[in-house]
Design a protein around this motif. Sequence first.
Motif, short mmCIF file in Angstrom:
data_model
loop_
_atom_site.label_atom_id
_atom_site.label_comp_id
_atom_site.label_asym_id
_atom_site.label_seq_id
_atom_site.Cartn_x
_atom_site.Cartn_y
_atom_site.Cartn_z
N THR A 195 42.83 41.02 26.71
CA THR A 195 42.98 41.31 28.13
C THR A 195 41.66 41.80 28.72
N VAL A 196 40.99 42.64 27.99
CA VAL A 196 39.70 43.14 28.48
C VAL A 196 38.73 41.98 28.67
N SER A 197 38.67 41.14 27.65
CA SER A 197 37.75 40.00 27.74
C SER A 197 38.04 39.16 28.96
N ARG A 198 39.33 38.86 29.14
CA ARG A 198 39.70 38.01 30.28
C ARG A 198 39.47 38.71 31.61
N ALA A 199 39.73 40.00 31.63
CA ALA A 199 39.53 40.75 32.87
C ALA A 199 38.05 40.69 33.29
N LEU A 200 37.18 40.82 32.30
CA LEU A 200 35.75 40.80 32.60
C LEU A 200 35.29 39.41 33.04
N HIS A 201 36.06 38.41 32.68
CA HIS A 201 35.69 37.05 33.07
C HIS A 201 36.47 36.56 34.28
N ASP A 202 37.19 37.46 34.91
CA ASP A 202 37.94 37.10 36.11
C ASP A 202 38.96 35.99 35.83
N HIS A 203 39.55 36.08 34.69
CA HIS A 203 40.53 35.07 34.31
C HIS A 203 41.76 35.21 35.21
N PRO A 204 42.32 34.09 35.72
CA PRO A 204 43.42 34.17 36.70
C PRO A 204 44.69 34.81 36.14
N SER A 205 44.86 34.79 34.85
CA SER A 205 46.13 35.29 34.32
C SER A 205 46.14 36.81 34.11
N ILE A 206 45.12 37.48 34.61
CA ILE A 206 45.09 38.94 34.49
C ILE A 206 45.41 39.55 35.86
N GLY A 207 46.30 40.51 35.87
CA GLY A 207 46.71 41.14 37.11
C GLY A 207 45.58 41.90 37.78
N LEU A 208 45.67 42.03 39.07
CA LEU A 208 44.59 42.64 39.83
C LEU A 208 44.33 44.08 39.39
N ARG A 209 45.42 44.82 39.20
CA ARG A 209 45.26 46.23 38.86
C ARG A 209 44.47 46.36 37.54
N THR A 210 44.94 45.66 36.53
CA THR A 210 44.27 45.72 35.23
C THR A 210 42.82 45.30 35.35
N LYS A 211 42.63 44.23 36.06
CA LYS A 211 41.27 43.69 36.22
C LYS A 211 40.34 44.77 36.77
N MET A 212 40.82 45.43 37.84
CA MET A 212 40.00 46.46 38.48
C MET A 212 39.72 47.60 37.52
N GLN A 213 40.77 48.05 36.86
CA GLN A 213 40.63 49.16 35.90
C GLN A 213 39.55 48.84 34.87
N VAL A 214 39.70 47.66 34.31
CA VAL A 214 38.77 47.27 33.25
C VAL A 214 37.35 47.21 33.78
N GLN A 215 37.19 46.55 34.91
CA GLN A 215 35.84 46.40 35.44
C GLN A 215 35.22 47.74 35.80
N LYS A 216 36.06 48.63 36.29
CA LYS A 216 35.55 49.95 36.66
C LYS A 216 35.06 50.69 35.41
N LEU A 217 35.91 50.70 34.39
CA LEU A 217 35.56 51.42 33.17
C LEU A 217 34.32 50.80 32.51
N ALA A 218 34.30 49.46 32.52
CA ALA A 218 33.16 48.77 31.91
C ALA A 218 31.86 49.19 32.59
N ALA A 219 31.91 49.26 33.91
CA ALA A 219 30.73 49.67 34.65
C ALA A 219 30.34 51.10 34.30
N GLU A 220 31.35 51.97 34.22
CA GLU A 220 31.07 53.38 33.91
C GLU A 220 30.43 53.53 32.53
N MET A 221 30.93 52.73 31.60
CA MET A 221 30.43 52.86 30.23
C MET A 221 29.14 52.07 30.01
N ASN A 222 28.64 51.45 31.08
CA ASN A 222 27.46 50.61 30.94
C ASN A 222 27.67 49.51 29.92
N TYR A 223 28.86 48.99 29.93
CA TYR A 223 29.16 47.93 28.97
C TYR A 223 28.33 46.69 29.25
#
Lengths: 337, 337
Positions: free
Chosen positions: A21-49
């Motif tokens: 899910t994380v992988s797909r969220a970071l790739h803007d995969h259509p099958s990932i829900g908006l909420r999850t996508k945002m959460q993941v992207q936010k955390l990834a940015a915070e962690m300097n992923y």
Amino acid sequence: MSEKIPTIKEIAQKLNISISTVSRALHDHPSIGLRTKMQVQKLAAEMNYEPNQTAIQFKQGKTFTIGLILPNLMEEYFSLAINGVEQVALENNYNVLIGQSHDDLEREQKILDTMRRHRVDGVLVSISKQTNSIGHFEQLEKYNIPVVFFDRVPNVPHIHSVWCSLYDSTIDALELLFKKGHRRVAYIQGPLSLNIKNERLEGYYEAHKHNKIPINESLIVTTDLSKAVTEKVFEKLMLLKDKPTAILAFNDTVALDTIQYAKKMKLKINKDISVVSYANWPITSYLDYPPIASVEQFPNDQGARATELLFKLLDSKSPEDLVAVGNIVLKSKLIVH
Amino acid sequence: MSEKIPTIKEIAQKLNISISTVSRALHDHPSIGLRTKMQVQKLAAEMNYEPNQTAIQFKQGKTFTIGLILPNLMEEYFSLAINGVEQVALENNYNVLIGQSHDDLEREQKILDTMRRHRVDGVLVSISKQTNSIGHFEQLEKYNIPVVFFDRVPNVPHIHSVWCSLYDSTIDALELLFKKGHRRVAYIQGPLSLNIKNERLEGYYEAHKHNKIPINESLIVTTDLSKAVTEKVFEKLMLLKDKPTAILAFNDTVALDTIQYAKKMKLKINKDISVVSYANWPITSYLDYPPIASVEQFPNDQGARATELLFKLLDSKSPEDLVAVGNIVLKSKLIVH
DNA sequence: AGAATATAAGCAAACGATTGCATAATTTGT
DNA sequence: ACAAATTATGCAATCGTTTGCTTATATTCT
């Protein structure tokens, strides 16, 4: 002090979701829900992923790197070519691995080996003066690693190449000299490599033929580009009964060595002897007596075009495409100083 | 046409042994019997097996690649430095990823980003003229990627650096001029960057002090290295009541632009005006009136030493080691033409 | 001969990300 | 309210190599 580099696994753990899910969220995969996508992207940015390129390279079987093999970085010509290559590579998010053959065949092969082992996706090469066979390059293509030759292109069929034709400009250069009244133009040529087209010489012949000026073979001499040999052949030229009044020099190295030596011989530049050359040194503008004209080969362009061709080859997976792309010939231009 | 690249797995299958045995056999591991070892190595050679570097890089968390960030490949100085770097890297079986900042801070950061993402093991850098903070480099060290600065070294503590001191040679250069009778030596300096030590100027002051020659501040002028500005400041110098009889030029670009313009002003080189410079162009030997002396900075050496230092840092895992290695200062040398 | 030792080989996890396929959760239609 | 359709998420294999640990085979000693 030293931090651990974050991975998608850690992001997944912190959010209590799966790594896919994380992988797909970071790739803007259509099958990932908006909420999850945002959460993941936010955390990834915070962690300097940042995705681990080595893992991706491995998984995808691609390194997003092209190899660039040049004879020499000293020659300004090649430094300029690099800029063209780098720019196109950057636009495609590719890295460039540079190697210098120093005009040594063995080194060229060694560099190629390292590049192959590092699994570069493709190779751009301007061959060394010693290169008389392209077996080591053909081996790469067996593994589907495309090779594009540029500038110094081996004279063999079925390769991809980008080079700059010197034929027309050579004729222009000689026409210029003829128009100025010169009738005996010597040509100091570089080392003869069977594998590179000899357009300078062809142009030299054609221009004479077209102007009905007979060729004097003793006016065609050869240097290994060293100062000593250039001086020797020039001296020999000037001892001829019918000595030349102008020189077509293989490149600026030869031109400058010739001019310098001519001055030492108390010859008046542009009076006793005029020089025309092929541009590889922009520095000539600082000289008191630069060549009266130079053939410009637009190295930056050549590098860019060669890289574009390489990317075209990389994009087309089917072998048929590869055959179709072929060769690109650019035009040089005579610049009168 | 296109062959599949062999893996240890296939070798294992053909010999009916496990992949771990193959791996160890290829590495000459003591726990593998001689017969098996031979068999494996023979087959591997026959199949043209080559380890997949991308897999190894991934597994080991090392790319065996160092990043080299330079302002510019046009400057012969840096092209020469590359040779030193390449050689040491090759000896250690490392690759070199080269990037040009073109003296642009943003580009420097972008290159650094790409290199970080590609997980280079270490970075060598000669900073851009715009670089006024080294935050982006410090970030790398947080992830245990060592950074060695060379040639253009930021003037901040706690970094690893290799550079060439210009202080002594600058004094030598001025002593030479003073000995020739010059009393008014102008200094055309380059852009002032707070982050690079200004040894040329320090040497300029010290030499005057030591020879009890008063400093005339109006003889110290600044160019941005462009031809236009260099000409302007030179012209201003020559309009002074006490105009200089010699010039200390920031580098050969400035020196040649100055000489060229001086000639245009009908000044006699080495009579009305003498020039001393810091070497970055070997081409000066082709000039009719080259600078009378140059400070040589041995770029090849500098590159090699910097790379050696980087490898030392890579070898030492413990953070204490890293602090101890410190900085290396090489000596420049005045070459009188 | 049987136990202890030395030698040779295999198992399986790990590195980090991607992706086809299965499954769970939610919404929609009737 | 329940099946069907839609949407969101997870499982698990995979890429090629390395390596700690276990197991099998061969050798040596008493």
